[in-house]
Design a protein around this motif. Structure first.
Motif, PDB file in Angstrom:
ATOM      1  N   ILE A 255       0.833  -1.209   0.000  1.00 58.84           N
ATOM      2  CA  ILE A 255       0.000   0.000   0.000  1.00 58.84           C
ATOM      3  C   ILE A 255       0.868   1.261   0.000  1.00 58.84           C
ATOM      4  O   ILE A 255       0.621   2.204  -0.751  1.00 58.84           O
ATOM      5  N   LEU A 256       1.918   1.249   0.831  1.00 61.26           N
ATOM      6  CA  LEU A 256       2.757   2.456   0.950  1.00 61.26           C
ATOM      7  C   LEU A 256       3.515   2.776  -0.341  1.00 61.26           C
ATOM      8  O   LEU A 256       3.533   3.921  -0.792  1.00 61.26           O
ATOM      9  N   MET A 257       4.170   1.751  -0.921  1.00 62.76           N
ATOM     10  CA  MET A 257       5.064   2.046  -2.056  1.00 62.76           C
ATOM     11  C   MET A 257       4.335   2.545  -3.301  1.00 62.76           C
ATOM     12  O   MET A 257       4.809   3.487  -3.950  1.00 62.76           O
TER      13      MET A 257
ATOM     14  N   ASN B  53       5.219   5.910  -5.126  1.00 61.91           N
ATOM     15  CA  ASN B  53       5.490   5.878  -6.574  1.00 61.91           C
ATOM     16  C   ASN B  53       4.565   6.855  -7.306  1.00 61.91           C
ATOM     17  O   ASN B  53       4.981   7.561  -8.226  1.00 61.91           O
ATOM     18  N   GLU B  54       3.307   6.920  -6.867  1.00 63.24           N
ATOM     19  CA  GLU B  54       2.334   7.826  -7.492  1.00 63.24           C
ATOM     20  C   GLU B  54       2.715   9.285  -7.206  1.00 63.24           C
ATOM     21  O   GLU B  54       2.555  10.161  -8.068  1.00 63.24           O
ATOM     22  N   ALA B  55       3.235   9.526  -6.004  1.00 58.24           N
ATOM     23  CA  ALA B  55       3.702  10.885  -5.680  1.00 58.24           C
ATOM     24  C   ALA B  55       4.853  11.273  -6.614  1.00 58.24           C
ATOM     25  O   ALA B  55       4.940  12.419  -7.074  1.00 58.24           O
TER      26      ALA B  55
ATOM     27  N   ARG C 263       4.347  -0.302 -12.006  1.00 60.27           N
ATOM     28  CA  ARG C 263       5.540   0.102 -12.772  1.00 60.27           C
ATOM     29  C   ARG C 263       6.268   1.254 -12.068  1.00 60.27           C
ATOM     30  O   ARG C 263       5.673   2.307 -11.812  1.00 60.27           O
ATOM     31  N   PRO C 264       7.572   1.051 -11.739  1.00 58.77           N
ATOM     32  CA  PRO C 264       8.285   2.140 -11.071  1.00 58.77           C
ATOM     33  C   PRO C 264       8.359   3.378 -11.962  1.00 58.77           C
ATOM     34  O   PRO C 264       8.564   3.269 -13.176  1.00 58.77           O
TER      35      PRO C 264
ATOM     36  N   ILE D  87      13.350   6.636   3.615  1.00 55.67           N
ATOM     37  CA  ILE D  87      13.453   5.177   3.441  1.00 55.67           C
ATOM     38  C   ILE D  87      14.677   4.832   2.594  1.00 55.67           C
ATOM     39  O   ILE D  87      15.375   3.852   2.830  1.00 55.67           O
ATOM     40  N   GLY D  88      14.957   5.667   1.588  1.00 57.38           N
ATOM     41  CA  GLY D  88      16.038   5.393   0.623  1.00 57.38           C
ATOM     42  C   GLY D  88      15.400   5.092  -0.721  1.00 57.38           C
ATOM     43  O   GLY D  88      14.555   4.203  -0.835  1.00 57.38           O
ATOM     44  N   LEU D  89      15.819   5.851  -1.757  1.00 57.38           N
ATOM     45  CA  LEU D  89      15.162   5.690  -3.057  1.00 57.38           C
ATOM     46  C   LEU D  89      15.515   4.352  -3.705  1.00 57.38           C
ATOM     47  O   LEU D  89      14.717   3.785  -4.456  1.00 57.38           O
ATOM     48  N   ASP D  90      16.704   3.818  -3.384  1.00 49.41           N
ATOM     49  CA  ASP D  90      17.060   2.488  -3.890  1.00 49.41           C
ATOM     50  C   ASP D  90      16.122   1.426  -3.308  1.00 49.41           C
ATOM     51  O   ASP D  90      15.661   0.529  -4.024  1.00 49.41           O
ATOM     52  N   THR D  91      15.807   1.560  -2.029  1.00 49.80           N
ATOM     53  CA  THR D  91      14.875   0.617  -1.392  1.00 49.80           C
ATOM     54  C   THR D  91      13.488   0.747  -2.008  1.00 49.80           C
ATOM     55  O   THR D  91      12.825  -0.257  -2.312  1.00 49.80           O
ATOM     56  N   CYS D  92      13.047   2.001  -2.224  1.00 48.89           N
ATOM     57  CA  CYS D  92      11.720   2.214  -2.831  1.00 48.89           C
ATOM     58  C   CYS D  92      11.662   1.560  -4.204  1.00 48.89           C
ATOM     59  O   CYS D  92      10.679   0.876  -4.542  1.00 48.89           O
TER      60      CYS D  92
END
Ligand code: CAA
Length: 283
Positions: free
Chosen positions: A192-194, A198-200, A257-258, A235-240
């Motif tokens: 739910i969070l990611m 991603n949408e943001a 899709r990222p 969080i870290g963009l690599d983790t996201c």
């Protein structure tokens, strides 16, 4: 099954936070990482947070020393030979995790429960690297661990009910709230969070609003403590990106899709707070 001694693998932000809350709850904790400097840095971080609690009058110096005294450090997985529980918080890479779990399966006694703090990798697949899949489970702590109440407890396909119960009870002794979740990509939290984060990022990418405006809308409009872009940096963009890719591959659905902007930032090494630059810049 009684847990009194445990090992935490990975002395980064998550691992040292987990070690801290376990030591505060009275468990004997071995904090393990690959290199002495990694465990020293993790231990120093715990010391710093506990000192702040002493300064704020929430802990006495004696209590702080007792907590620190519950933690020993290690760079050898063989030190897990007499623990009741291992909580793995190493990097999010399936090969690394399965390698660690296969070794732990050989090193630890038969009764030892092997838990992973993975944020999205399948517990069932990690468990398959061992001969005790019924004793493998997910314990997904949230960042910052000392502050956040939730621990998602993830049942792998083979996780035994008794093992689930032991871990649920143990989590409560950490003053955390366990929530039971089944093993699907991203579990509940990151499923739910990611996509929201991603949408943001898509919202920024498409020029709908500035980063500050996007964060402000979600903070003031939805009462989120941090805006999604600030949270992504935290969080870290690599983790996201890694979690979005896990969702994308795991469900095979393009709605996960990222965002290309997220990929671009990660390629640039703009990983968020930890590298000093992400959507925002940090000193
Ligand atoms: N470690 C330990 N304690 C910390 C901390 C840290 N990194 N950061 C803040 N704190 C403590 C502070 O010491 C302070 O405690 P006291 O008031 O008792 O002194 C308290 O948290 C509040 O801190 P601040 O007043 O400085 O700032 P704040 O009110 O903005 O709170 C926050 C900070 C708790 C991080 C808050 O902004 C927040 O809840 N943000 C959202 C965090 C979140 O969503 N986490 C989940 C991330 S997703 C995840 O972890 C899963 C995954 O798999 C990716």
């Amino acid at each position: 099954m009684k847990i009194s001694k445990l090992m935490v693998i990975g002395a980064g932000q998550m691992g040292s936070g987990i070690a801290q809350v376990c030591a505060q709850a009275g468990y004997k904790v071995i904090l393990n990482d690959l290199k002495p400097e990694f465990v020293e840095r993790g231990f120093a971080g715990i010391n710093k947070l506990l000192t702040r609690n002493v300064d704020k009058g929430r802990l006495t110096e004696e209590q702080k020393q007792d907590i620190l005294g519950n933690i020993t450090t290690s760079t050898d997985l063989k030190d897990a030979s007499d623990v009741d529980l291992v909580i793995e918080a190493a990097v999010e890479n399936m090969d690394i995790k399965t390698n660690i779990f296969a070794q732990l399966d050989e090193i630890t006694p038969d009764h030892t429960i092997l838990a992973s703090n993975t944020s999205s990798l399948p517990i069932t697949e990690i468990a398959a690297a061992t001969k005790r899949p019924e004793k493998v489970i997910g314990m997904h702590f949230m960042n910052p661990v000392p502050v956040m109440k939730l621990v998602e407890i993830i049942r792998g396909l083979a996780t035994a009910d008794e093992v689930y119960q032991v871990i649920e009870d143990m989590t409560k002794t950490l003053s955390k709230v366990p929530v039971e979740v089944n093993d699907f990509p991203g579990f509940v939290s990151n499923r739910i969070l990611m996509p929201m984060i991603n949408e943001a990022i898509y919202t920024l990418y498409e020029g709908v609003a500035t980063k500050e405006a996007i964060d402000e809308v979600m903070k003031l409009g939805m009462n989120h403590p941090m805006g999604p872009l600030t949270l992504a940096d935290f969080i870290g963009l690599d983790t996201c990106l890694y979690i979005m890719e896990t969702l994308h591959q795991g469900f095979g659905d393009d709605k996960y899709r990222p965002c290309p902007l997220l990929r671009k930032y990660v390629k640039a090494g703009w990983l968020g707070k930890k590298t000093g630059r992400g959507f925002y810049t940090y000193q």
